[in-house]
Design a protein around this motif. Structure first.
Motif, PDB file in Angstrom:
ATOM      1  N   VAL A   1      -1.843  -5.749   5.317  1.00 51.14           N
ATOM      2  CA  VAL A   1      -0.729  -5.836   4.461  1.00 51.14           C
ATOM      3  C   VAL A   1      -0.654  -7.356   4.091  1.00 51.14           C
ATOM      4  CG1 VAL A   1       0.138  -3.544   4.399  1.00 51.14           C
ATOM      5  CG2 VAL A   1       0.974  -5.500   5.775  1.00 51.14           C
ATOM      6  N   PRO A   2      -0.173  -7.595   2.938  1.00 48.06           N
ATOM      7  CA  PRO A   2       0.146  -9.084   2.772  1.00 48.06           C
ATOM      8  C   PRO A   2       1.391  -9.456   3.747  1.00 48.06           C
ATOM      9  CG  PRO A   2      -0.131  -8.157   0.607  1.00 48.06           C
ATOM     10  CD  PRO A   2      -0.189  -7.106   1.664  1.00 48.06           C
ATOM     11  N   ALA A   3       1.417 -10.428   4.345  1.00 49.58           N
ATOM     12  CA  ALA A   3       2.420 -10.758   5.393  1.00 49.58           C
ATOM     13  C   ALA A   3       3.676 -10.794   4.786  1.00 49.58           C
ATOM     14  CB  ALA A   3       2.358 -12.433   5.909  1.00 49.58           C
ATOM     15  N   LEU A   4       4.015 -11.366   3.482  1.00 50.40           N
ATOM     16  CA  LEU A   4       5.452 -11.111   2.976  1.00 50.40           C
ATOM     17  C   LEU A   4       6.013  -9.865   2.897  1.00 50.40           C
ATOM     18  CD1 LEU A   4       7.571 -13.002   1.343  1.00 50.40           C
ATOM     19  CD2 LEU A   4       6.287 -11.869  -0.754  1.00 50.40           C
ATOM     20  N   LEU A   5       5.229  -8.803   2.772  1.00 52.79           N
ATOM     21  CA  LEU A   5       5.621  -7.327   2.684  1.00 52.79           C
ATOM     22  C   LEU A   5       6.029  -6.896   3.947  1.00 52.79           C
ATOM     23  CD1 LEU A   5       3.398  -5.452   0.102  1.00 52.79           C
ATOM     24  CD2 LEU A   5       5.496  -6.632  -0.233  1.00 52.79           C
ATOM     25  N   ALA A   6       5.327  -7.430   5.126  1.00 55.91           N
ATOM     26  CA  ALA A   6       5.721  -7.341   6.473  1.00 55.91           C
ATOM     27  C   ALA A   6       6.921  -7.657   7.002  1.00 55.91           C
ATOM     28  CB  ALA A   6       4.262  -6.984   7.140  1.00 55.91           C
ATOM     29  N   ALA A   7       7.067  -8.850   6.692  1.00 53.99           N
ATOM     30  CA  ALA A   7       8.060  -9.575   7.199  1.00 53.99           C
ATOM     31  C   ALA A   7       9.421  -8.830   7.871  1.00 53.99           C
ATOM     32  CB  ALA A   7       8.416 -10.997   6.299  1.00 53.99           C
TER      33      ALA A   7
ATOM     34  N   ALA B   1       1.270  -0.907  -0.528  1.00 54.89           N
ATOM     35  CA  ALA B   1       1.197  -1.545   0.635  1.00 54.89           C
ATOM     36  C   ALA B   1       2.678  -1.023   1.314  1.00 54.89           C
ATOM     37  CB  ALA B   1       0.924  -2.913   0.629  1.00 54.89           C
ATOM     38  N   GLY B   2       3.762  -0.868   0.669  1.00 52.80           N
ATOM     39  CA  GLY B   2       5.052  -0.688   1.402  1.00 52.80           C
ATOM     40  C   GLY B   2       4.841   0.686   1.971  1.00 52.80           C
TER      41      GLY B   2
ATOM     42  N   ALA C   1      -5.209   3.029   4.485  1.00 54.21           N
ATOM     43  CA  ALA C   1      -5.587   2.296   3.133  1.00 54.21           C
ATOM     44  C   ALA C   1      -4.779   2.210   2.092  1.00 54.21           C
ATOM     45  CB  ALA C   1      -7.012   2.934   2.794  1.00 54.21           C
ATOM     46  N   HIS C   2      -4.701   1.235   1.127  1.00 55.35           N
ATOM     47  CA  HIS C   2      -3.498   1.107   0.147  1.00 55.35           C
ATOM     48  C   HIS C   2      -4.421   0.075  -0.886  1.00 55.35           C
ATOM     49  CE1 HIS C   2      -2.595  -3.099   1.412  1.00 55.35           C
ATOM     50  NE2 HIS C   2      -2.570  -2.676   2.685  1.00 55.35           N
ATOM     51  N   PRO C   3      -4.234  -0.086  -2.164  1.00 54.91           N
ATOM     52  CA  PRO C   3      -4.680  -0.883  -3.148  1.00 54.91           C
ATOM     53  C   PRO C   3      -4.803  -2.151  -3.017  1.00 54.91           C
ATOM     54  CG  PRO C   3      -3.305   0.819  -4.136  1.00 54.91           C
ATOM     55  CD  PRO C   3      -3.060   0.953  -2.688  1.00 54.91           C
ATOM     56  N   LEU C   4      -3.843  -2.797  -2.146  1.00 55.21           N
ATOM     57  CA  LEU C   4      -4.024  -4.189  -2.035  1.00 55.21           C
ATOM     58  C   LEU C   4      -4.961  -4.741  -0.846  1.00 55.21           C
ATOM     59  CD1 LEU C   4      -0.225  -5.531  -2.246  1.00 55.21           C
ATOM     60  CD2 LEU C   4      -2.014  -5.407  -3.839  1.00 55.21           C
TER      61      LEU C   4
END
Length: 268
Positions: free
Chosen positions: A218-224, A202-203, A183-186
């Motif tokens: 996580v947001p996809a941008l961060l995982a790309a 999320a990182g 878990a994380h804030p986002l």
């Protein structure tokens, strides 16, 4: 102290005419007609209540009052020009000050700034962390901020989005589908049966997942970048998010060429 309203345009015309002692040559310098120069001079004389020129048969001659005032007026215009140069120098500084969430810095922004820096080696970057809430651009002396959420609503702040965002589930290759959630804030409402770990952003959630500690949304941008490198794999196609990543700044910052160029690069 109350300042007297100065007819600056007419004073500029007077300075040129006084320097050339010719309405025609002043008009050529200012890219106007001699008649327009004469009109401005007459209006200035009426405003000041002072005769500035003696009109002789073939040329002009300054009155004593105009001759006495001309050096101070010329110094004043030089001071104006220097002040404008100083303002422009500040706006054209080769330092870009940026605030962004730590996760975005680690997983997306720094790599792009490095690439942009290679294309623009004269630039330097100043990066600070900003996690949530409104950014105080004045206090922080920032050129640009990145944030996650809705379109900025603060007065005088404008933004451009990096595009629509999706929330995807990622994990290390070979992770079991029923692995514990990270878990994380986002992703405050992690839909997993069991939450095995909570991290600050999320990182860190992506890094924990890559280390085999579970799966995370996580947001996809961060995982790309981690997906491209094979450190994690996507366990689903993701779902659309109402929030997005925004590049924000006050209106004056958007007028700076250095800000517009960086935004165009990051969005492009």
């Amino acid at each position: 102290m109350k300042r007297t309203h100065l007819p600056l345009n007419a004073l500029r015309v007077f300075e040129a005419a006084a320097r050339h002692l010719s309405f025609t040559r002043a008009a050529d310098e200012l890219a106007v007609t001699p008649a327009a120069v004469g009109q401005q001079i007459r209006a200035l004389e009426e405003t000041l209540g002072v005769v500035l020129f003696r009109r002789l048969t073939r040329n002009l001659e300054l009155t004593h009052e105009a001759e006495q005032a001309l050096p101070a007026l010329q110094q004043g215009f030089l001071a104006f020009e220097e002040a404008v140069r100083q303002m422009q120098a500040g706006q054209s500084s080769r330092v870009l000050s940026i605030a962004a969430p730590r996760a975005l810095m680690a997983k997306w922004l720094t790599a792009r700034l490095a690439e942009y820096g290679r294309l623009n080696p004269e630039l330097r970057f100043s990066i600070s962390a900003h996690e949530a809430g409104e950014v105080d651009f004045t206090q922080a002396n920032l050129d640009l901020a990145l944030s996650f959420g809705g379109e900025p609503q603060a007065e005088g702040i404008h933004g451009r989005t990096l595009g629509e965002e999706r929330l995807i589930t990622v994990a290390a290759p070979g992770t079991a589908p029923d692995a514990a959630c990270i878990a994380h804030p986002l992703d405050p409402e992690t839909p997993c049966v069991e939450s095995g770990l909570t991290v600050a952003d999320a990182g860190l959630a992506i890094d924990a997942a890559a280390a085999g500690l579970g799966k995370t949304r996580v947001p996809a941008l961060l995982a790309a970048a981690d997906l491209a490198a094979g450190r994690v794999v996507a366990l689903d196609a993701g779902e659309a998010m109402a929030a997005a990543w925004w590049l924000t700044a006050p209106t004056p910052q958007w007028r700076q060429a250095k800000v517009r160029a960086l935004v165009a690069f990051l969005i492009g």
